[in-house]
Structure formats: C-alpha cells, structure tokens
Design an enzyme around this catalytic site. Sequence first.
Site, short mmCIF file in Angstrom:
data_model
loop_
_atom_site.label_atom_id
_atom_site.label_comp_id
_atom_site.label_asym_id
_atom_site.label_seq_id
_atom_site.Cartn_x
_atom_site.Cartn_y
_atom_site.Cartn_z
N GLY A 187 31.73 -52.49 -2.75
CA GLY A 187 31.53 -52.90 -1.37
C GLY A 187 30.49 -54.01 -1.33
O GLY A 187 30.15 -54.62 -2.35
N THR A 210 33.39 -51.46 2.87
CA THR A 210 33.02 -52.69 3.56
C THR A 210 34.20 -53.32 4.26
O THR A 210 34.08 -53.81 5.39
CB THR A 210 32.41 -53.69 2.56
N GLY A 268 32.76 -53.95 13.46
CA GLY A 268 31.82 -54.48 14.44
C GLY A 268 31.11 -55.74 14.01
O GLY A 268 31.18 -56.77 14.67
N GLU A 289 25.84 -54.60 20.45
CA GLU A 289 26.41 -53.26 20.29
C GLU A 289 25.37 -52.23 20.69
O GLU A 289 24.22 -52.56 20.99
CB GLU A 289 26.88 -53.05 18.84
N HIS A 332 31.35 -41.30 14.51
CA HIS A 332 31.66 -42.41 15.42
C HIS A 332 32.28 -41.84 16.69
O HIS A 332 33.21 -41.03 16.62
CB HIS A 332 32.63 -43.39 14.75
N ARG A 354 24.85 -43.99 19.01
CA ARG A 354 26.12 -43.33 18.73
C ARG A 354 26.04 -41.80 18.81
O ARG A 354 26.98 -41.16 19.24
CB ARG A 354 26.62 -43.75 17.34
N HIS A 407 31.82 -40.89 10.35
CA HIS A 407 31.87 -42.34 10.17
C HIS A 407 30.89 -42.85 9.13
O HIS A 407 31.23 -43.71 8.32
CB HIS A 407 31.61 -43.03 11.51
N ARG A 412 21.76 -44.18 12.25
CA ARG A 412 21.91 -45.60 11.96
C ARG A 412 22.15 -46.40 13.24
O ARG A 412 23.02 -46.07 14.05
CB ARG A 412 23.11 -45.81 11.02
N SER A 451 24.29 -51.30 8.77
CA SER A 451 24.69 -50.83 7.43
C SER A 451 25.07 -51.98 6.51
O SER A 451 24.67 -51.99 5.33
CB SER A 451 25.85 -49.83 7.55
#
Length: 577
Positions: free
Chosen positions: A26, A56, A61, A127, A257, A306, A367, A402, A407
């Site tokens: 990733g 990845t 988003g 976000e 999520h 979240r 998630h 997070r 991330s």
Amino acid sequence: MRLARTLAAPGPGWTAEADVVVVGSGIAGLTAALELRTRVPKVLLVTKGSLASGSTVWAQGGIAAALAPGDSPAAHLQDTLVAGGGLCDRRAVEVLVTEGPARVRALAAAGAAFDTGPDGVLSLTREGGHGADRIAHAGGDATGAEISRALVAQLEAVRSDPGIEVIEHALVLDLLTGAPGPDGSSGPVCGVTLHVIGEGTRDGVGAVLGRAVVLATGGIGQLFQSSTNPAQATGDGLAAALRAGAVVGDVEFVQFHPTVLWLGAGVKGQLALISEAVRGEGAMLLDTDGVRFMPQVHPQAELAPRDVVAHAIVRQMAATGSEHVYLDARHLGPDFLRRRFPTIGRRLLDEGLDLGTDLIPVAPAQHYHSGGVVTDVDGRSSVEGLYAVGEVACTGVHGANRLASNSLLEGLVFAARAADDIADRLSRGALPRVEPVERPGDPALVAATVRTRLQRIAQRGPGVIRSAQGLAHAAQALAAVPVRAHEVPGVVAAPQTAEWETTNLHQVATLLTAVAAERTESRGGHFREDHPDPVEGWRARVVARLGADGVLELARAPLDLSPSRAPAPDRVGPRAG
C-alpha cells in the site's frame, strides 16, 4: 490466556538475503521500499497479492494536509487531537501535520494526479471532524487508486534494478528472531518466513534473512462479518508482530465506517463504502421513517467524527427496528454527483441504485484499525530491527479515533521516516545481521472452516457496541476453538494459506476481545454500553505483549500529551546525522 508464538508450517525450502524486507504494497510499503531502494544495497518487497492490491487502492475520500493558504498545521493538529478523544500522542501528530504538506506535494511532483481547479490549484474539500477544506482528492473519489498507480509506476520503473526484488502473491508467516535477552526479552527481528501462494517468483515456504523488517500489512477487516477492507486484510502483520514479542497498543479502537452500502444481512466479503466526502458535500442521513437525526446528536451533524455517526446510526436502527438507515444526496443533483463521485456512482449503478435519484441504504461496517504495533515517530517497534508503518502500526496519531483522511498521510509520512532511520542505522552498522533461533512452544493452526464462526464472534463481542457480557461470551467462544487443528483426529486442516490466515484472525480476535474487556469506559472507536462515558483515569494506552511463555500480558502505558519543545521539521529528504 496463552497464544502460540509461531504458526505451524513446513521448514523453509529456500533462503534468500536482503538488507531490508518490506512487507506490504500500500502507500506505506511502497513509500518505504522506494525511499530505501537507492540508500541500502538490497530491498525485498513482499506483497500478499499484486503490487496494486493493498488497501490504499480502495481509499475514496482523499489525503488530508494543510495545503490551503488559510489553513495551518496547527489547525490540522487541533482537529486530529479532538477526534482522537484525548489519546493521541501529540508529538506524533505534530510530525504528521508538519511534514505532511511537503510529502503530499512531493507525491504530486512524482506523478500522482490530484484534482485541481481551472487555475491549476489543488481542489480541497472537507470531511468529518475537519475545520477547514484540506482534503486533496483524485478522480473525484478515486484518490487511493491514483496514489497506488503513481507509486506502483515508480516501482515498476526500477523493478529491474538489482538493488530491489519484488515477490508478489506471498503470505508472510512469521518474523524470524534472534536469541532472546538474558531477561527473556524478545530477540531482534532478523527476517521472515513466507509462503508463495502460487504466482510469485519463488516456490513454497522460504526464509528471507534481513537486518530490518518493515511491516506495512494493513488492517484486520476480515475479522468481522462486514468490512470495507479487501480480502487480504486478515491481521497477518499484527499477529506476526505479537508472536515475535512486540508491544501492541490501542487495539480496542476499531473504526466502523458509518455509511457502507447495505445489501442485506447475508452479504459477505468486501462491502462498498459511501465516502464521507458525500456527506462533506451535503448529503444527509435519514432513518427509515424519513427523519434526519444527526443535527440532534452533534453540532457538526453528518460531519461529526465517525464514531459519533456510527453509534448514532446503530441507535437509530434500534429505535426504528431497521437494519439500515438512508443516505440522501438527491438535492445535490445527478450531474454534480456523477462528476464528483464517478466511482461510487458506478458501484451503486451495479446494484441498481442511483446516487442522484435514490435513497441509498447504509449501515456501519468495520473500516479501519487505529491500533497496532506500537512505534516511535521513526517507525521503530519495541523489538530491535522491527519497524511498522501504516494501518498495522500504532504511532499514536489516531488515538481513540482516526480523523478522516489522516490514514494515507500517516502511511506516507511515517514510512518515509522509517526509511530514513533504517538507512541511517545501516550506514552506521547499527543493525548487524543476526542468526535466527527457534521460539519455544507449540505452533498453532486453526482450521479454515472456523473463519465464519470467528467473524460472528467478533461482530457480537468486540463489534460496534460492546459489553462485559458480550466480551466474556466472545472470550469463552474463542478459547474453545482448537488451535492445533492439524493434530486433532478427524479435523480437516493442513498448513496452508486459508488456515494460516484463520489462525492470525483467531489470535487477533483473542487480543482484541481481551483489550476491549480491559478498558471499562467508552472513548472513540471503543464503545461499552455498560460503561457509556469516558473516564479520566483511562486517559492511557492499553498495551499488550506475549511473554516468553506465550501468556498475553496487558498493561496501561501513560501518554505524553504535552506539546513538544520544538516543532517537527518540515523535511522531505533524509535527516542529517
């Protein structure tokens, strides 16, 4: 509670050597390998699928960084600390937000095509949890895919270089370790054993000896019945590090999520998430009675952190007796939605849904895992020679939850720092070659047929909403699973990929359940309905490790929450000294 310190597997049929072994492809693994390629004699990159098959590629988003003139690392830091529920390592967050902008610009300069406006300036969006527009995206909602494409292209361009080797379709089984210390502490990591699944460049089980190992293996999503993670996310790196004696932390903080496409209770595998960016553009959450409920829950409504949104959805589902809620983006208009979210739009059309004209059924699903192998800001774990970067690591950046789009940035920043540290130490002879020794105890193997049961146990025990009773039942159920299935008469199980993955999932589930039971409060991605409020005395990290006898040991580790005395340097190249 005991866990095996190795997997049951055949002895290595071949041996190779490298200076550094990077596990995972990733953003974190590819960045580490590319940064190391010209600075150490030999890098070996091992990936479970193809180079472009990591988590990845699924990131919709974007990547967060203070890139706008009116934004600042200080503002990004504050938003991250708030989302982290009081458990972020402030120094790690300072490194993230200060070095992040230069890293994103360097990524763009290296070929990642982020979306821009007519003036050529990066298009930045907002976000949940962010107080400013600081999310860079690509292809509208295909940011991860574009970043992966750019990094893979860089690696493919140098793949014939003798200083780098790539083994695809290979599962790393265990970390090789040297002789333990006089006090029984874990010996240094000195390589890996791996199994080439069938399409790689080597055959069967082998061993790669190295002076350092970088874990970039992603998350634990396939532990749960519903997840947005790819099929490869079976907790392999976390389990291997635990077996090698590494300290792990913040394991209880699992991010669900809030808005994952709901297609019925029986659907399995990787599920399609509806990016938080859709809510960032103004989409609303409605219950099955048509009531918009988030404004009554949090001042940021649908853009609350979240965990807040996921818990609110679960409660609203319970109140209405429904298995889902709805995401309503109809007022944004079909034309805008098609331009802004082409990938999501196509995925929904495959299921007969139109984001511009239909209410979209959604429900929370696993998630992201905020915890992992505890590291410092240079990626070093508690075991000499072992580094961890990306989702498998616990840098302290995320704390209890997070912040959206942090991330990808974490993988980018800390993989580069780990590469710097490794290159510097190798140049000084600080990571000598060590001969591996066999770790004591019986090896483990769990039958692949147990996986569905494990997922059900995890969903009901350490799932979205937890309780002492549910966690106790989960612990009992996990303890009843035969962990040497290949020796049980009548059980069909053999050392092979499906069994190794299931064994890793069993160990991660056991660890997660124990730590979730230990933390008797609710904070971030850990919600206990029997302890629904945060407790000041729990502003500490729960850490765990396996002792030499395989006993799982839990402890509280205090966090340094104070600002550092000097800001993190804004650097992109290697550090001096």
